[in-house]
Design an enzyme around this catalytic site. Structure first.
Site, PDB file in Angstrom:
ATOM      1  N   GLU A   1      41.737  -3.609 -47.436  1.00  0.00           N
ATOM      2  CA  GLU A   1      42.660  -2.431 -46.862  1.00  0.00           C
ATOM      3  C   GLU A   1      43.396  -2.076 -48.108  1.00  0.00           C
ATOM      4  O   GLU A   1      44.047  -0.947 -48.265  1.00  0.00           O
ATOM      5  CB  GLU A   1      43.722  -3.162 -45.830  1.00  0.00           C
ATOM      6  CG  GLU A   1      44.658  -2.153 -45.268  1.00  0.00           C
ATOM      7  CD  GLU A   1      44.305  -0.634 -44.620  1.00  0.00           C
ATOM      8  OE1 GLU A   1      44.116  -0.252 -45.337  1.00  0.00           O
ATOM      9  OE2 GLU A   1      43.583  -1.020 -43.463  1.00  0.00           O
TER      10      GLU A   1
ATOM     11  N   ASP B   1      41.927   6.923 -60.607  1.00  0.00           N
ATOM     12  CA  ASP B   1      42.470   5.927 -59.572  1.00  0.00           C
ATOM     13  C   ASP B   1      42.144   6.673 -58.388  1.00  0.00           C
ATOM     14  O   ASP B   1      41.867   6.131 -57.325  1.00  0.00           O
ATOM     15  CB  ASP B   1      43.930   5.560 -59.734  1.00  0.00           C
ATOM     16  CG  ASP B   1      44.480   4.531 -58.743  1.00  0.00           C
ATOM     17  OD1 ASP B   1      43.974   3.302 -58.763  1.00  0.00           O
ATOM     18  OD2 ASP B   1      45.499   4.994 -58.210  1.00  0.00           O
TER      19      ASP B   1
ATOM     20  N   LYS C   1      39.655   6.087 -54.738  1.00  0.00           N
ATOM     21  CA  LYS C   1      40.190   5.638 -53.487  1.00  0.00           C
ATOM     22  C   LYS C   1      39.232   6.747 -52.544  1.00  0.00           C
ATOM     23  O   LYS C   1      39.037   6.374 -51.602  1.00  0.00           O
ATOM     24  CB  LYS C   1      41.748   5.903 -53.488  1.00  0.00           C
ATOM     25  CG  LYS C   1      42.526   5.049 -54.047  1.00  0.00           C
ATOM     26  CD  LYS C   1      43.905   5.247 -54.026  1.00  0.00           C
ATOM     27  CE  LYS C   1      44.687   4.019 -54.896  1.00  0.00           C
ATOM     28  NZ  LYS C   1      46.016   4.297 -55.155  1.00  0.00           N
TER      29      LYS C   1
END
Ligand code: ADP
Ligand code: ASP
Ligand code: MG
Length: 826
Positions: A612, A684, A688
């Site tokens: 998560e 980054d 995601k």
């Protein structure tokens, strides 16, 4: 009612001078209560073995027997000179020297005849107990004023036994009257008694068999009508399993005589199996206690123990062979078992366990492996004609096996105990060769491959003795996120254990260079100190195999690094049944083929993998997406601000202060990576998006994401200093973008977008000032899910999406969710 208390101290309790003093302290403190005491001693540790070895050397005509005997003698003399006053030491030395001369004479004969008859062996082996008890008697007399005095009692003068097929049978009447002749009825002192040795009915010296001093202790307890027998050893009591094989074994507080007998019979070395018999008849309680920790209560063995445990102990005996007789001709034919066991009996082969299928098609029994050849021969001979005529198809003898026995009176009449044993063994992939459960339901025994013994014991033990939620936890990377995670954990472990029986044990902690491994667990409040004090060089293979301990029910590794190298191990861990929680994005955003292989390994092994905190730190982004997908919603698109750093930069930037200055300030505040280009490049955010896309089932590679980098190409390669120095050259460009947007009532935001067709883009957009993405604070992340269900008004998850506290909290939440998957009721 007699007031005698009989103590027995094993070889480990009388190993050296310090041990003997400790035993004296235990005995004299007990004696302060004024009751007469019997103190049965074993030989000093290893002496009986050494005496048998000396006999063996003489039989093989190896001249070393003389020097070995000399060593044994010198060891005793050394102890005597340490613990005794000079006068009594001299007397002791003279006696042992004379004994050793006698033994040497015997050994010379053994050497010539190349064999030692049984009575010779018994005679020589029994000296160890004579020497230890004489030494201890002199020690008490020299240093302790014992009311009632100290008597040395040679058990050979008192104890008469007759050896039969079931071992030594005590001649109670004869022994009782001999004892009466040796000890005055009003004796109130301490009687030091030789363990192990006795006389036979002809008056020859014999022994009670290896480890027989426990039996001596209970026999003397019975003869003296003791109110209790205390057996002192080097562990805290009878443990739920052999501590050398099951590191997590626990002390059993109480056992019935029968339970203790079963455990001893099936290999719990702490007790000699015959020990219970004399105590049972007279209802004398037996305590097993630790000489090295006399303050601990120990284990009570008595007729009716108060204990609610179904299973008390799990034991094993190795070097077993299984004799299997198979054939349709046996069905309904009476006497087959009789003939099988008769044949084995003829050769003095003891049968340890029997199992017969109810169809009577086969019958098998476990015997000591040392007798396997003989057994095969006699059984074949006994069934020779049936074998030839085909009524019996085969006689097989399998070697290299062991028996694991699960013992407990509480199993009787309770359903599910056997199921628990077998499911624990199945989970540990232990193959069962034969099973026996007595009608008393006090014992379930299984025959397994010898090599699986430790694994089997550990699996069954953890099934019954540990909280099913005992977790072996390994943490990698106690850095920015990891250290906060550990501190958060430290604050909660006690509560989790108390309220939910969730037993989280940090058994491994690894940095990039060092690691700490601790069997019982690293103290979470002191993990920093442990790293400083107890660490060894980091070794990931060693770390993994240690943390993945088979005697604990579950293993979880928390990878708190951002390291791609560590992420390459996930597939192997998950495949081996180790669960993983992590905020590390590298595994999920690496090559699609590696990602698939990892997920396949996880599925195959049924392990869990939670991440998560890889997106939106502690915000419920991935869980939300999973829930949507799992419940059949269709994702149309996911858009959002996924970088706390970039969110901050654009929230603060209002055209007045140069963008490069804001970057510099953000770096100083710790809001950016050490190299701000890691954030500004947009990679980054792209990672995601990949993680979310794959979660949706899209087949995305990192290259598929269309990324607008905020790093000017000319500054991509230089070092960080130069980058920060030259960034102002580009301030004008971004200021111009800001000005244009502002003129239209818009703001700049760095946004990631992904749709169901797999189109993924990352870049700086001008958004209406009323857009939800325009109204976020500081490092907030915001994620907007447009789905079939959430179409008119999308589902939005928003909140702080960066920083060690919230990221560590996300990892912790994953850890607890995982524990709940494993059965913890949180
Ligand atoms: P002593 O010298 O006191 O007679 P032993 O070596 O004969 O001691 O027996 C004690 C040892 O038995 C312990 O040190 C332990 O390693 C071993 N052991 C095996 N199984 C068990 C068990 N279930 N409970 C306690 N100890 C056990
Ligand atoms: N000394 C004997 C043996 O080692 C008896 C005992 O210690 O129990 O077998
Ligand atoms: Mg023993």
């Amino acid at each position: 009612m007699s007031t005698w208390v009989v103590h027995k101290f094993g070889g480990s309790s009388v190993a050296d001078a310090e041990c003997l003093r400790r035993v004296a302290a235990i005995v004299t403190s007990g004696h302060a209560q004024g009751a007469p005491q019997g103190v049965v001693l074993s030989a000093c540790r290893g002496v009986t073995d050494a005496l048998y070895e000396v006999l063996g050397l003489a039989e093989r005509q190896d001249p070393a027997f003389e020097s070995r005997l000399g060593e044994i003698r010198e060891r005793h003399i050394g102890i005597a000179e340490d613990v005794l006053k000079p006068g009594s030491a001299a007397a002791y030395v003279a006696e042992i020297k004379s004994d050793c001369r006698d033994i040497l004479g015997i050994l010379q004969t053994v050497k010539l005849t190349r064999s030692a008859a049984r009575n010779i062996r018994d005679l020589v082996a029994g000296f160890g107990e004579l020497w230890s008890t004489r030494l201890f008697t002199a020690l008490l007399r020299d240093h302790h004023a014992i009311p009632g005095g100290v008597e040395w009692l040679d058990a050979r003068k008192v104890l008469v036994v007759e050896w039969g097929p079931l071992g030594p049978a005590v001649q109670w009447e004869e022994s009782g009257s001999r004892l009466a002749a040796e000890l005055k009825p009003d004796f109130t002192g301490v009687a030091v008694i030789t363990g192990f040795i006795a006389s036979d009915t002809r008056g020859l010296q014999t022994t009670l068999g290896r480890n027989g001093s426990d039996f001596s202790g209970s026999i003397f307890g019975a003869l003296l009508q003791a109110r209790e027998i205390q057996i002192w050893t080097d562990v805290d009591g009878v443990l739920s399993a052999d501590p050398r094989l099951v590191p997590d074994a626990q002390v059993i507080d109480s056992l019935s005589y029968t339970e203790a007998m079963e455990l001893a019979y099936f290999g719990a070395k702490v007790l000699h199996p015959q020990t219970m018999a004399p105590a049972v008849e007279r209802d004398i309680p037996i305590w097993i206690r630790n000489t090295f920790a006399p303050e601990k209560p120990g284990t009570l063995i008595c007729a009716r123990p108060e204990s609610k445990l179904q299973v008390k102990g799990i034991t094993s005996i190795g070097a077993i062979a299984l004799v299997n007789l198979e054939g349709a001709g046996m069905i309904g034919v009476p006497g087959t078992a009789y003939r099988l066991f008769g044949a084995l009996r003829e050769e003095n082969i003891s049968v340890i366990l029997i199992s017969q299928g109810s169809s009577e098609h086969s019958i098998c029994c476990a015997i000591p492996q040392a007798q396997a050849d003989e057994a095969e021969r006699v059984v074949r001979r006994a069934f020779d004609s049936e074998l030839r005529q085909g009524q019996i198809q085969s006689v097989t003898v399998d070697r290299g096996l062991s028996i694991v026995a699960v013992v407990g009176d509480g199993m009787a009449g309770v359903h599910g105990v056997a199921a628990k044993v077998f499911s624990a063994l199945a989970d540990a992939t232990v193959n069962i060769r034969a099973i026996a459960q007595g009608a008393s339901e006090r014992n379930i025994s299984v025959v397994i491959d010898d090599r699986s013994t430790a694994k089997a014991l550990r699996a069954v033990h953890s099934g019954f003795y540990l909280s099913p939620h005992t977790i072996s936890l390994g943490v990698i990377g106690p850095g920015t996120v990891g250290s906060v995670f550990l501190d958060q954990l430290a604050g909660q472990v006690e509560r989790l254990k108390r309220d939910f029986k969730l037993d989280l044990r940090l058994r491994g902690l690894m940095t990039s260079s060092r690691m700490v491994l601790a069997d019982g667990g690293i103290d979470l409040r002191d993990w920093r100190k442990s790293l400083e004090k107890d660490s060894t060089p980091a070794d990931i293979a060693q770390f993994t195999s240690f943390v993945h301990a088979d005697f604990l029910p579950h293993t979880i590794i928390a990878d708190c690094t951002a390291n791609a190298g560590i992420a390459t191990h996930y597939a192997e861990w998950l495949g081996a049944g180790v669960h993983v929680v992590t905020p590390n994005k590298k595994a999920n955003s690496g090559r699609l083929s590696d990602y698939r292989a990892m997920q396949d390994a996880r599925r195959h092994a049924g392990s869990h993998y939670l991440y998560e905190a890889t997106v939106g730190a502690g915000l419920p982004v991935i869980q939300t997406l999973r829930d949507l997908c799992a419940t059949g919603d269709e994702i149309v698109s996911i858009e959002g601000i996924f970088s706390g750093t970039l969110a901050y930069l654009f929230n603060v930037y209002n055209g007045s202060v140069p963008f490069s200055t804001i970057v510099r300030e953000a770096k100083a505040k710790g809001y950016t990576e050490p190299d701000p280009r890691d954030d500004l490049s947009g990679m980054d955010v792209a990672r995601k998006l990949i993680i979310l896309g794959r979660e949706m089932g899209l087949e995305l590679e990192l290259e598929d994401v269309d990324v607008e980098s905020l790093v000017p190409p000319s500054l991509a390669k230089c070092d960080v200093e130069e980058f920060l120095l030259r960034l102002p050259e580009f301030d004008a460009q971004i200021q111009e973008r800001y000005r244009r947007a502002n003129a239209e009532g818009q703001v700049l935001r760095y946004v990631g977008r992904l749709n169901a067709q797999g189109k993924a883009t990352v870049g700086c957009l001008a958004l209406d000032a009323r857009h939800p993405f325009a109204n976020i604070a500081l490092t907030d992340n915001i994620v907007r899910f447009a789905t079939r269900r959430y179409c008119d008004n999308p589902l939005i998850v928003q909140g702080p999406g960066a920083g060690p506290e919230v990221t560590a909290g996300g990892v912790f939440a994953d850890l607890l969710r995982l524990c709940a998957y494993l059965g913890a009721k949180l």
